[in-house]
Design a protein around this motif. Structure first.
Motif, short mmCIF file in Angstrom:
data_model
loop_
_atom_site.label_atom_id
_atom_site.label_comp_id
_atom_site.label_asym_id
_atom_site.label_seq_id
_atom_site.Cartn_x
_atom_site.Cartn_y
_atom_site.Cartn_z
N ALA A 173 101.35 5.01 142.94
CA ALA A 173 101.24 6.42 142.52
C ALA A 173 100.04 6.59 141.59
O ALA A 173 99.96 5.95 140.54
CB ALA A 173 102.52 6.86 141.81
N LEU A 174 99.12 7.45 141.99
CA LEU A 174 97.88 7.67 141.23
C LEU A 174 98.16 8.13 139.80
O LEU A 174 97.47 7.73 138.86
CB LEU A 174 96.99 8.68 141.96
N LYS A 175 99.19 8.97 139.63
CA LYS A 175 99.52 9.50 138.31
C LYS A 175 99.81 8.37 137.32
O LYS A 175 99.35 8.40 136.17
CB LYS A 175 100.74 10.43 138.44
N LYS A 176 100.55 7.35 137.78
CA LYS A 176 100.86 6.21 136.91
C LYS A 176 99.63 5.32 136.71
O LYS A 176 99.40 4.82 135.62
CB LYS A 176 102.02 5.39 137.50
N GLN A 177 98.85 5.14 137.78
CA GLN A 177 97.65 4.32 137.66
C GLN A 177 96.68 4.90 136.63
O GLN A 177 96.06 4.16 135.86
CB GLN A 177 96.96 4.20 139.03
N LEU A 178 96.56 6.23 136.62
CA LEU A 178 95.68 6.89 135.66
C LEU A 178 96.16 6.71 134.22
O LEU A 178 95.39 6.85 133.28
CB LEU A 178 95.56 8.39 135.99
N ARG A 179 97.43 6.37 134.07
CA ARG A 179 97.98 6.11 132.73
C ARG A 179 97.93 4.62 132.39
O ARG A 179 98.54 4.17 131.42
CB ARG A 179 99.40 6.65 132.63
N GLY A 180 97.18 3.87 133.22
CA GLY A 180 96.98 2.45 132.92
C GLY A 180 98.11 1.56 133.37
O GLY A 180 98.39 0.54 132.74
N ILE A 181 98.77 1.94 134.48
CA ILE A 181 99.90 1.13 135.00
C ILE A 181 99.62 0.75 136.45
O ILE A 181 99.73 1.58 137.36
CB ILE A 181 101.24 1.90 134.91
N ASP A 182 99.24 -0.51 136.68
CA ASP A 182 99.06 -1.02 138.05
C ASP A 182 100.28 -1.82 138.49
O ASP A 182 100.60 -1.87 139.67
CB ASP A 182 97.82 -1.92 138.12
N ILE A 183 100.91 -2.46 137.51
CA ILE A 183 102.07 -3.32 137.76
C ILE A 183 103.12 -3.02 136.70
O ILE A 183 102.79 -2.80 135.53
CB ILE A 183 101.68 -4.82 137.62
N ILE A 184 104.40 -3.02 137.13
CA ILE A 184 105.48 -2.99 136.14
C ILE A 184 106.19 -4.35 136.21
O ILE A 184 106.66 -4.76 137.27
CB ILE A 184 106.49 -1.85 136.42
N LEU A 185 106.19 -5.05 135.08
CA LEU A 185 106.89 -6.33 135.00
C LEU A 185 108.28 -6.10 134.43
O LEU A 185 108.42 -5.41 133.41
CB LEU A 185 106.15 -7.29 134.06
N LYS A 186 109.28 -6.66 135.09
CA LYS A 186 110.66 -6.49 134.63
C LYS A 186 111.23 -7.85 134.24
O LYS A 186 111.30 -8.75 135.06
CB LYS A 186 111.50 -5.84 135.73
N ASP A 187 111.61 -7.96 132.99
CA ASP A 187 112.19 -9.20 132.47
C ASP A 187 113.61 -9.32 133.00
O ASP A 187 114.47 -8.50 132.68
CB ASP A 187 112.17 -9.18 130.94
N GLU A 188 113.86 -10.35 133.80
CA GLU A 188 115.18 -10.53 134.43
C GLU A 188 116.25 -10.96 133.43
O GLU A 188 117.43 -10.91 133.71
CB GLU A 188 115.07 -11.55 135.57
N ARG A 189 115.83 -11.36 132.21
CA ARG A 189 116.79 -11.79 131.19
C ARG A 189 117.20 -10.64 130.28
O ARG A 189 118.07 -10.78 129.44
CB ARG A 189 116.18 -12.91 130.35
#
Length: 202
Positions: free
Chosen positions: A37-53
């Motif tokens: 989503a371009l809207k999120k990319q423009l806010r500096g988010i290419d990847i969301i990392l999710k901590d499984e713990r």
């Protein structure tokens, strides 16, 4: 002066599968989601990392040295200011609109004869820790913008008294060779690791 947007986009698309492979292999205990989503990319988010713990999520902005394929640079350029249609804009390092927690700095990008990207290095940088460190040594957003204003028409390297230019970093003004005329803080990757704001993933 031309912007290399289309060429960079093609290289980014070639790079993505390799980055995803490295994330899966080296990011233990983290699931990752690639953002389209371009809207999120423009806010500096290419990847969301999710901590499984835990339930924690971290927003990662990928920054790749696409102008330097088959080269291994010891530095990375952090954008402070740039121009768009003759108007000065805030660069991504200090931009409060960006939601980035970490930068994934992609360096030493190597490609084979078929132009397929075969290897690269990834260094994760904690954005907040980096900004705090810069502030602590006297390189605040306000100070750096003041230095830039004082040297407006300059092109090339500007040595700062608060950084060792050989081992830590310096300012660089690309006023003649890039359409966006960025003003960058160039920092050594080793220095980022030494001050505890970065960690090499691969």
């Amino acid at each position: 002066m031309k912007s290399n947007f289309k060429a960079d986009l093609s290289k980014e698309q070639q790079l993505t599968p390799l980055l995803d492979f490295y994330y899966q292999k080296h990011l233990k205990h983290y699931a990752f989601e690639r953002i389209s989503a371009l809207k999120k990319q423009l806010r500096g988010i290419d990847i969301i990392l999710k901590d499984e713990r835990s339930t924690k999520e971290f927003y990662v902005d990928e920054k790749a040295q696409l102008d330097y394929i088959n080269e291994s640079l010891p530095t990375f350029a952090f954008e402070l200011l740039y121009q768009k249609n003759g108007v000065q804009k805030q660069g991504w390092l200090f931009d409060t609109f960006k939601k980035t927690h970490f930068y994934a700095l992609v360096t030493s990008i190597f490609s084979d004869a078929e132009n397929a990207i075969t290897s690269c290095n990834i260094t994760f940088v904690n954005r907040e820790k980096l900004i705090q460190h810069l502030d602590k040594i006297g390189l605040s957003k306000k100070y750096l913008e003041h230095v830039i204003t004082q040297n407006k028409g300059m092109h090339g390297k500007l040595i700062l008294d608060k950084l060792n230019a050989k081992t830590e970093g310096y300012l660089f003004f690309s006023t003649k060779n890039k359409a966006e005329k960025p003003w960058n803080l160039v920092l050594k990757l080793d220095y980022l690791e030494q001050i505890g704001v970065a960690k090499r993933l691969v």
